[in-house]
Design a protein around this motif. Structure first.
Motif, PDB file in Angstrom:
ATOM      1  N   PRO A 277       0.834  -1.205   0.000  1.00 15.35           N
ATOM      2  CA  PRO A 277       0.000   0.000   0.000  1.00 15.35           C
ATOM      3  C   PRO A 277       0.870   1.256   0.000  1.00 15.35           C
ATOM      4  O   PRO A 277       1.997   1.224   0.477  1.00 15.35           O
ATOM      5  CB  PRO A 277      -0.794  -0.122   1.303  1.00 15.35           C
ATOM      6  CG  PRO A 277       0.001  -1.015   2.177  1.00 15.35           C
ATOM      7  CD  PRO A 277       0.762  -1.941   1.277  1.00 15.35           C
ATOM      8  N   SER A 278       0.322   2.363  -0.538  1.00 19.85           N
ATOM      9  CA  SER A 278       1.052   3.636  -0.501  1.00 19.85           C
ATOM     10  C   SER A 278       0.941   4.247   0.886  1.00 19.85           C
ATOM     11  O   SER A 278       1.838   4.939   1.343  1.00 19.85           O
ATOM     12  CB  SER A 278       0.488   4.605  -1.537  1.00 19.85           C
ATOM     13  OG  SER A 278       0.541   4.020  -2.806  1.00 19.85           O
ATOM     14  N   SER A 279      -0.195   4.020   1.546  1.00 21.49           N
ATOM     15  CA  SER A 279      -0.324   4.413   2.948  1.00 21.49           C
ATOM     16  C   SER A 279      -1.343   3.496   3.594  1.00 21.49           C
ATOM     17  O   SER A 279      -2.084   2.786   2.902  1.00 21.49           O
ATOM     18  CB  SER A 279      -0.758   5.877   3.059  1.00 21.49           C
ATOM     19  OG  SER A 279      -2.023   6.038   2.470  1.00 21.49           O
ATOM     20  N   GLY A 280      -1.362   3.507   4.909  1.00 10.94           N
ATOM     21  CA  GLY A 280      -2.302   2.647   5.623  1.00 10.94           C
ATOM     22  C   GLY A 280      -1.705   1.294   5.956  1.00 10.94           C
ATOM     23  O   GLY A 280      -0.549   1.012   5.662  1.00 10.94           O
ATOM     24  N   ILE A 281      -2.543   0.473   6.567  1.00 14.04           N
ATOM     25  CA  ILE A 281      -2.057  -0.822   7.078  1.00 14.04           C
ATOM     26  C   ILE A 281      -2.944  -1.959   6.582  1.00 14.04           C
ATOM     27  O   ILE A 281      -4.170  -1.890   6.659  1.00 14.04           O
ATOM     28  CB  ILE A 281      -2.063  -0.830   8.625  1.00 14.04           C
ATOM     29  CG1 ILE A 281      -1.114   0.260   9.148  1.00 14.04           C
ATOM     30  CG2 ILE A 281      -1.659  -2.184   9.167  1.00 14.04           C
ATOM     31  CD1 ILE A 281      -1.123   0.404  10.656  1.00 14.04           C
ATOM     32  N   VAL A 282      -2.306  -3.000   6.054  1.00 11.71           N
ATOM     33  CA  VAL A 282      -3.001  -4.238   5.682  1.00 11.71           C
ATOM     34  C   VAL A 282      -2.576  -5.286   6.693  1.00 11.71           C
ATOM     35  O   VAL A 282      -1.383  -5.537   6.864  1.00 11.71           O
ATOM     36  CB  VAL A 282      -2.596  -4.705   4.268  1.00 11.71           C
ATOM     37  CG1 VAL A 282      -3.299  -6.016   3.917  1.00 11.71           C
ATOM     38  CG2 VAL A 282      -2.915  -3.642   3.226  1.00 11.71           C
ATOM     39  N   ARG A 283      -3.543  -5.861   7.369  1.00 11.33           N
ATOM     40  CA  ARG A 283      -3.203  -6.890   8.357  1.00 11.33           C
ATOM     41  C   ARG A 283      -3.842  -8.212   7.978  1.00 11.33           C
ATOM     42  O   ARG A 283      -5.026  -8.260   7.624  1.00 11.33           O
ATOM     43  CB  ARG A 283      -3.696  -6.494   9.738  1.00 11.33           C
ATOM     44  CG  ARG A 283      -2.881  -5.407  10.351  1.00 11.33           C
ATOM     45  CD  ARG A 283      -3.396  -5.092  11.724  1.00 11.33           C
ATOM     46  NE  ARG A 283      -2.379  -4.376  12.469  1.00 11.33           N
ATOM     47  CZ  ARG A 283      -2.481  -4.056  13.740  1.00 11.33           C
ATOM     48  NH1 ARG A 283      -3.540  -4.410  14.421  1.00 11.33           N
ATOM     49  NH2 ARG A 283      -1.525  -3.398  14.332  1.00 11.33           N
ATOM     50  N   LEU A 284      -3.074  -9.267   8.074  1.00 10.42           N
ATOM     51  CA  LEU A 284      -3.567 -10.611   7.785  1.00 10.42           C
ATOM     52  C   LEU A 284      -3.372 -11.481   9.012  1.00 10.42           C
ATOM     53  O   LEU A 284      -2.289 -11.480   9.588  1.00 10.42           O
ATOM     54  CB  LEU A 284      -2.774 -11.250   6.648  1.00 10.42           C
ATOM     55  CG  LEU A 284      -2.669 -10.476   5.343  1.00 10.42           C
ATOM     56  CD1 LEU A 284      -1.776 -11.238   4.381  1.00 10.42           C
ATOM     57  CD2 LEU A 284      -4.040 -10.294   4.735  1.00 10.42           C
ATOM     58  N   ALA A 285      -4.408 -12.197   9.397  1.00 10.80           N
ATOM     59  CA  ALA A 285      -4.252 -13.158  10.482  1.00 10.80           C
ATOM     60  C   ALA A 285      -3.915 -14.502   9.858  1.00 10.80           C
ATOM     61  O   ALA A 285      -4.568 -14.919   8.908  1.00 10.80           O
ATOM     62  CB  ALA A 285      -5.540 -13.257  11.272  1.00 10.80           C
ATOM     63  N   ARG A 286      -2.926 -15.122  10.373  1.00  6.32           N
ATOM     64  CA  ARG A 286      -2.534 -16.426   9.838  1.00  6.32           C
ATOM     65  C   ARG A 286      -2.365 -17.411  10.977  1.00  6.32           C
ATOM     66  O   ARG A 286      -2.133 -17.042  12.109  1.00  6.32           O
ATOM     67  CB  ARG A 286      -1.191 -16.315   9.103  1.00  6.32           C
ATOM     68  CG  ARG A 286      -1.257 -15.439   7.897  1.00  6.32           C
ATOM     69  CD  ARG A 286      -0.350 -16.032   6.830  1.00  6.32           C
ATOM     70  NE  ARG A 286      -0.354 -15.193   5.657  1.00  6.32           N
ATOM     71  CZ  ARG A 286       0.512 -14.207   5.481  1.00  6.32           C
ATOM     72  NH1 ARG A 286       1.440 -13.977   6.365  1.00  6.32           N
ATOM     73  NH2 ARG A 286       0.456 -13.480   4.393  1.00  6.32           N
ATOM     74  N   ARG A 287      -2.420 -18.664  10.585  1.00  5.64           N
ATOM     75  CA  ARG A 287      -2.127 -19.687  11.577  1.00  5.64           C
ATOM     76  C   ARG A 287      -0.692 -19.553  12.038  1.00  5.64           C
ATOM     77  O   ARG A 287       0.166 -19.111  11.286  1.00  5.64           O
ATOM     78  CB  ARG A 287      -2.309 -21.082  10.951  1.00  5.64           C
ATOM     79  CG  ARG A 287      -3.734 -21.530  10.968  1.00  5.64           C
ATOM     80  CD  ARG A 287      -3.883 -22.805  10.192  1.00  5.64           C
ATOM     81  NE  ARG A 287      -3.706 -22.558   8.762  1.00  5.64           N
ATOM     82  CZ  ARG A 287      -4.040 -23.421   7.831  1.00  5.64           C
ATOM     83  NH1 ARG A 287      -4.541 -24.575   8.155  1.00  5.64           N
ATOM     84  NH2 ARG A 287      -3.876 -23.135   6.568  1.00  5.64           N
ATOM     85  N   GLU A 288      -0.461 -19.969  13.263  1.00  9.14           N
ATOM     86  CA  GLU A 288       0.908 -19.981  13.777  1.00  9.14           C
ATOM     87  C   GLU A 288       1.769 -20.845  12.864  1.00  9.14           C
ATOM     88  O   GLU A 288       1.322 -21.864  12.355  1.00  9.14           O
ATOM     89  CB  GLU A 288       0.937 -20.607  15.185  1.00  9.14           C
ATOM     90  CG  GLU A 288       0.093 -19.884  16.217  1.00  9.14           C
ATOM     91  CD  GLU A 288       0.782 -18.643  16.761  1.00  9.14           C
ATOM     92  OE1 GLU A 288       1.964 -18.450  16.439  1.00  9.14           O
ATOM     93  OE2 GLU A 288       0.126 -17.884  17.477  1.00  9.14           O
TER      94      GLU A 288
END
Ligand SMILES: Nc1ncnc2c1ncn2[C@@H]1O[C@H](COP(=O)(O)OP(=O)(O)OP(=O)(O)O)[C@@H](O)[C@H]1O
Ligand SMILES: [Mg+2]
Length: 271
Positions: free
Chosen positions: A71-82
């Motif tokens: 992204p150019s700004s902001g936050i992308v969050r992904l939840a993943r398995r351990e």
């Protein structure tokens, strides 16, 4: 500030989320402001559709979620398995075109992501065959792509996306090129897979009817730069089937989604 952050599952309050985009924008090198700011939260196991006019940034949003682009700004969050070993592993991507390798068998096409990840041949062949069985193509492992119909090729593409057992399935207009009956059948098969496998699905389509039929939530985007115009929850008796497609509730939802979409098309040529 731009970043892509992987949650470990222990970050309290966000554990039920599969994907979260906060204030995300994307400006390409040529100056095109493609997206945002976009705020979107997708719960684990949820099936959502992104709907919006051509060029509003739907594919851009999927690429950001898949970490194929930053992204150019902001936050992308992904939840993943351990223990997910590397970026991209927890994501399966199905494109509009099946993009199969024509020179090799269906099984080898499906096996490719595992081969690239270094999974031993015997194991990866078994997993490819399981993925093919899950999309109804158990008998076509030895076939070549040219021997398959358009719908079957798309099934292979879906099997290839599922073979790594991803948590999140991103689908970018996967059924757009198919005839209506094949599309309906694949819609039903996709819903059955989603129910069985419990994946989070983010599905891009131009079809109001398809989005309402498939999704728990339809997220309507504005024209470029894409932001969220409406977020419509589709509630009906599950599992969905043909009786939903022909119900008054379905028509009402389609009408609401179309109305939410109309402003995004205002000022655009309808040609
Ligand atoms: N790599 C790139 N470089 C520059 N501009 C790009 C790039 N990729 C996309 N764009 C531009 O960003 C905007 C959003 O593109 P994107 O492909 O995300 O739209 P979309 O909503 O998926 O459209 P469609 O429904 O037609 O697939 C468009 O104006 C497009 O021209
Ligand atoms: Mg696109």
């Amino acid at each position: 500030m731009s970043s892509v952050k992987t949650l470990t599952g222990v970050e309290t309050g966000l554990t039920a989320l599969a994907v979260s985009l906060r204030g995300v924008t994307k400006t390409y090198d040529n100056g095109v402001v493609a997206l945002g700011p976009l705020d979107l939260a997708v719960r684990r196991g949820e099936f959502i559709s992104l709907l919006g006019p051509s060029g509003c940034g739907k594919s851009t949003a999927l690429r950001l979620i898949a970490e194929l682009s930053a992204p150019s700004s902001g936050i992308v969050r992904l939840a993943r398995r351990e223990g997910t070993p590397r970026p991209g592993h927890g994501i399966g991507f199905v494109f509009q075109e099946p993009t199969l390798m024509p020179w090799t068998s269906v099984r080898e096409n499906v096996r490719l992501p595992l081969k690239l990840a270094g999974v031993p041949k015997a194991e990866s062949r078994g997993r490819a065959d399981e993925a093919l069985a899950s999309v109804g193509l158990a008998d076509f492992a030895e076939a070549f792509p040219r021997e398959l119909s358009g719908g079957m090729k798309m099934r292979v593409s879906l099997a290839r996306a599922l073979v790594t057992d991803p948590d999140i399935l991103l689908m970018d207009e996967p059924f757009a090129a198919l005839d209506e009956i094949t599309r309906f059948r694949l819609n039903n098969d996709l819903l059955a897979l989603w129910r069985r496998l419990g994946k989070t699905v983010i599905f891009v389509t131009h079809s109001v009817f398809e989005s309402v039929y498939l999704s728990q939530r339809v997220v309507v985007m504005t024209a470029r730069p894409g932001r969220i115009q409406a977020d419509i929850r589709i509630e009906t008796v599950e599992p969905r089937g043909e009786e939903f497609r022909t119900s008054a509730a379905y028509s009402d939802y389609c009408r609401s989604v179309s109305a939410a979409l109309a402003p995004s098309y205002s000022g655009q040529s309808t040609l």
